[in-house]
Design an enzyme around this catalytic site. Sequence first.
Site, PDB file in Angstrom:
ATOM      1  N   LEU A  73      34.754 -20.284  -1.627  1.00 19.61           N
ATOM      2  CA  LEU A  73      33.999 -21.509  -1.918  1.00 19.61           C
ATOM      3  C   LEU A  73      34.135 -22.576  -0.837  1.00 19.61           C
ATOM      4  CD1 LEU A  73      34.718 -21.478  -5.736  1.00 19.61           C
ATOM      5  CD2 LEU A  73      32.490 -21.195  -4.667  1.00 19.61           C
ATOM      6  N   ASN A 131      28.923 -23.152 -11.580  1.00 25.67           N
ATOM      7  CA  ASN A 131      29.640 -21.938 -11.186  1.00 25.67           C
ATOM      8  C   ASN A 131      31.063 -21.990 -11.724  1.00 25.67           C
ATOM      9  OD1 ASN A 131      30.879 -19.793  -9.966  1.00 25.67           O
ATOM     10  ND2 ASN A 131      30.687 -20.565  -7.874  1.00 25.67           N
ATOM     11  N   CYS A 134      33.617 -17.887 -10.130  1.00 28.52           N
ATOM     12  CA  CYS A 134      33.978 -17.279  -8.849  1.00 28.52           C
ATOM     13  C   CYS A 134      35.324 -16.566  -8.982  1.00 28.52           C
ATOM     14  CB  CYS A 134      34.068 -18.335  -7.742  1.00 28.52           C
ATOM     15  SG  CYS A 134      34.529 -17.586  -6.171  1.00 28.52           S
ATOM     16  N   ILE A 196      24.979 -12.135 -13.188  1.00 29.49           N
ATOM     17  CA  ILE A 196      26.415 -12.295 -13.125  1.00 29.49           C
ATOM     18  C   ILE A 196      26.870 -12.806 -11.743  1.00 29.49           C
ATOM     19  CG2 ILE A 196      26.981 -10.525 -14.836  1.00 29.49           C
ATOM     20  CD1 ILE A 196      27.372  -8.533 -12.497  1.00 29.49           C
ATOM     21  N   THR A 198      30.069 -12.244  -8.888  1.00 30.52           N
ATOM     22  CA  THR A 198      30.544 -10.974  -8.321  1.00 30.52           C
ATOM     23  C   THR A 198      31.597 -10.300  -9.215  1.00 30.52           C
ATOM     24  OG1 THR A 198      32.113 -12.241  -7.022  1.00 30.52           O
ATOM     25  CG2 THR A 198      30.090 -11.591  -5.911  1.00 30.52           C
ATOM     26  N   GLY A 222      25.899  -6.668  -4.438  1.00 31.48           N
ATOM     27  CA  GLY A 222      24.950  -5.707  -3.869  1.00 31.48           C
ATOM     28  C   GLY A 222      24.663  -4.551  -4.823  1.00 31.48           C
ATOM     29  N   GLY A 248      22.432  -9.801  -9.588  1.00 33.05           N
ATOM     30  CA  GLY A 248      23.388  -8.724  -9.328  1.00 33.05           C
ATOM     31  C   GLY A 248      22.708  -7.456  -8.871  1.00 33.05           C
ATOM     32  N   GLY A 249      22.786  -7.203  -7.554  1.00 29.32           N
ATOM     33  CA  GLY A 249      22.311  -5.932  -7.020  1.00 29.32           C
ATOM     34  C   GLY A 249      20.811  -5.795  -6.876  1.00 29.32           C
TER      35      GLY A 249
HETATM   36  C1  FMN Z   1      29.143 -14.191   0.624  1.00 26.82           C
HETATM   37  C2  FMN Z   1      28.877 -14.589  -0.787  1.00 26.82           C
HETATM   38  C3  FMN Z   1      29.073 -15.914  -1.185  1.00 26.82           C
HETATM   39  C4  FMN Z   1      28.829 -16.319  -2.482  1.00 26.82           C
HETATM   40  N1  FMN Z   1      29.013 -17.629  -2.850  1.00 26.82           N
HETATM   41  C5  FMN Z   1      28.716 -18.043  -4.110  1.00 26.82           C
HETATM   42  C6  FMN Z   1      28.810 -19.418  -4.471  1.00 26.82           C
HETATM   43  O1  FMN Z   1      29.130 -20.298  -3.662  1.00 26.82           O
HETATM   44  N2  FMN Z   1      28.502 -19.755  -5.741  1.00 26.82           N
HETATM   45  C7  FMN Z   1      28.107 -18.839  -6.693  1.00 26.82           C
HETATM   46  O2  FMN Z   1      27.829 -19.215  -7.836  1.00 26.82           O
HETATM   47  N3  FMN Z   1      27.989 -17.524  -6.365  1.00 26.82           N
HETATM   48  C8  FMN Z   1      28.270 -17.117  -5.109  1.00 26.82           C
HETATM   49  N4  FMN Z   1      28.127 -15.785  -4.771  1.00 26.82           N
HETATM   50  C9  FMN Z   1      27.683 -14.818  -5.806  1.00 26.82           C
HETATM   51  C10 FMN Z   1      26.171 -14.600  -5.754  1.00 26.82           C
HETATM   52  O3  FMN Z   1      25.450 -15.776  -6.009  1.00 26.82           O
HETATM   53  C11 FMN Z   1      25.745 -13.514  -6.769  1.00 26.82           C
HETATM   54  O4  FMN Z   1      26.042 -13.948  -8.086  1.00 26.82           O
HETATM   55  C12 FMN Z   1      26.431 -12.174  -6.514  1.00 26.82           C
HETATM   56  O5  FMN Z   1      26.575 -11.922  -5.133  1.00 26.82           O
HETATM   57  C13 FMN Z   1      25.666 -11.016  -7.153  1.00 26.82           C
HETATM   58  O6  FMN Z   1      24.356 -10.914  -6.644  1.00 26.82           O
HETATM   59  P1  FMN Z   1      23.933  -9.891  -5.442  1.00 26.82           P
HETATM   60  O7  FMN Z   1      24.415  -8.536  -5.846  1.00 26.82           O
HETATM   61  O8  FMN Z   1      22.436 -10.004  -5.369  1.00 26.82           O
HETATM   62  O9  FMN Z   1      24.614 -10.380  -4.221  1.00 26.82           O
HETATM   63  C14 FMN Z   1      28.377 -15.369  -3.452  1.00 26.82           C
HETATM   64  C15 FMN Z   1      28.164 -14.039  -3.061  1.00 26.82           C
HETATM   65  C16 FMN Z   1      28.378 -13.637  -1.747  1.00 26.82           C
HETATM   66  C17 FMN Z   1      28.130 -12.200  -1.367  1.00 26.82           C
END
Ligand code: FMN
Length: 316
Positions: A73, A131, A134, A196, A198, A222, A248-249
């Site tokens: 963060l 959020n 995290c 969701i 991560t 991913g 998510g993904g």
């Molecule tokens: C490098 C990185 C930084 C992230 N930073 C935040 C963040 O600051 N706040 C938040 O709510 N989620 C954050 N996430 C989570 C994403 O918003 C998302 O919920 C998660 O990656 C799942 O989606 P995806 O599979 O499409 O990446 C972050 C994810 C990644 C990969």
Amino acid sequence: MPDMRVSFCGVEFPNPTVLASGILGTTAPLLARVAASGIGGVTSKSASPRPRAGHPNPSVLKWGAGFINAVGLANPGIEAQVKILRETRRLMQEQGSPARLIASIFAESVDGFALAAEALSRAEPDFIEVNISCPNVARELGRPFASDPEDTASVTRAVKNATYLPIIVKLSPNVTDIVEIALAAEEAGADAIAAINTVAGMVIDIRARRPVLANLEGGVSGPAIKPIAVRSVYKIYEAVSVPILGIGGISSGEDAVEMMMAGASLVGVGSAAYWLGPDGLGRIRDEMADFMAEEGFASPTEMIGLAHAPTEDEDA
Ligand SMILES: Cc1cc2nc3c(=O)[nH]c(=O)nc-3n(C[C@H](O)[C@H](O)[C@H](O)COP(=O)(O)O)c2cc1C
């Protein structure tokens, strides 16, 4: 192209796709550039009351089926973030973008969340995203608020009281029962749920014989997590009546459709932004539109929760 508009908490989005928080959402020019790609909304990186340096490198790693990150963060704090959001609004207006702006907040305490919500509301985003989920700061701050229904409710109530804007509470899959947490957020006044964040994980470098991330563990994102996200959204949809932002993904239009059929009204895209690029995110909307044309859907709204409809056998 079919009419791709969707209404979320009474706010109209030009289409259901949204840039998820933390990916490309760190500066005003980047947010505005993603907004110009044809995406329906953009979410800024989570901002906390005070600036945070985040974790040391390595903090992001691409592995076989996605990413693992422990960025921790890192953000410039709410005062700087208000300026970033105002500048984003200005740039989006200048380019005539219909995309919506979601401001994400993070804090270490309930009062901190209220403070961040109050401050960022001054920049007049369309939503505040909260959020509480995290997984990467647990070693430093203890378990996330989203691990517990009462903690979730406390933060939700405090943020709701601190802003005039609709709030989206973002949940964690790293719990025994995400539905219980979603219900707690809804009862405490959440206007919408995002699911969701991560999935907690670890990658070990077997030659170095230790975890790759400096933080040791991180959040997996991913393609690897799509079934986890789809199940979470499916279960939450059956329990709550507020709308859901499914994340998510997601990396294609068909993935986005799957998430909507699980029950999402909006679909967040995070990791896929790394390979689609800031200008390429509109592709997911275009692929959704192709699917809708093929399958005879007139509006994305018709697909929301469709996987819950009884089959003809069950109907009879
Ligand atoms: C490098 C990185 C930084 C992230 N930073 C935040 C963040 O600051 N706040 C938040 O709510 N989620 C954050 N996430 C989570 C994403 O918003 C998302 O919920 C998660 O990656 C799942 O989606 P995806 O599979 O499409 O990446 C972050 C994810 C990644 C990969």
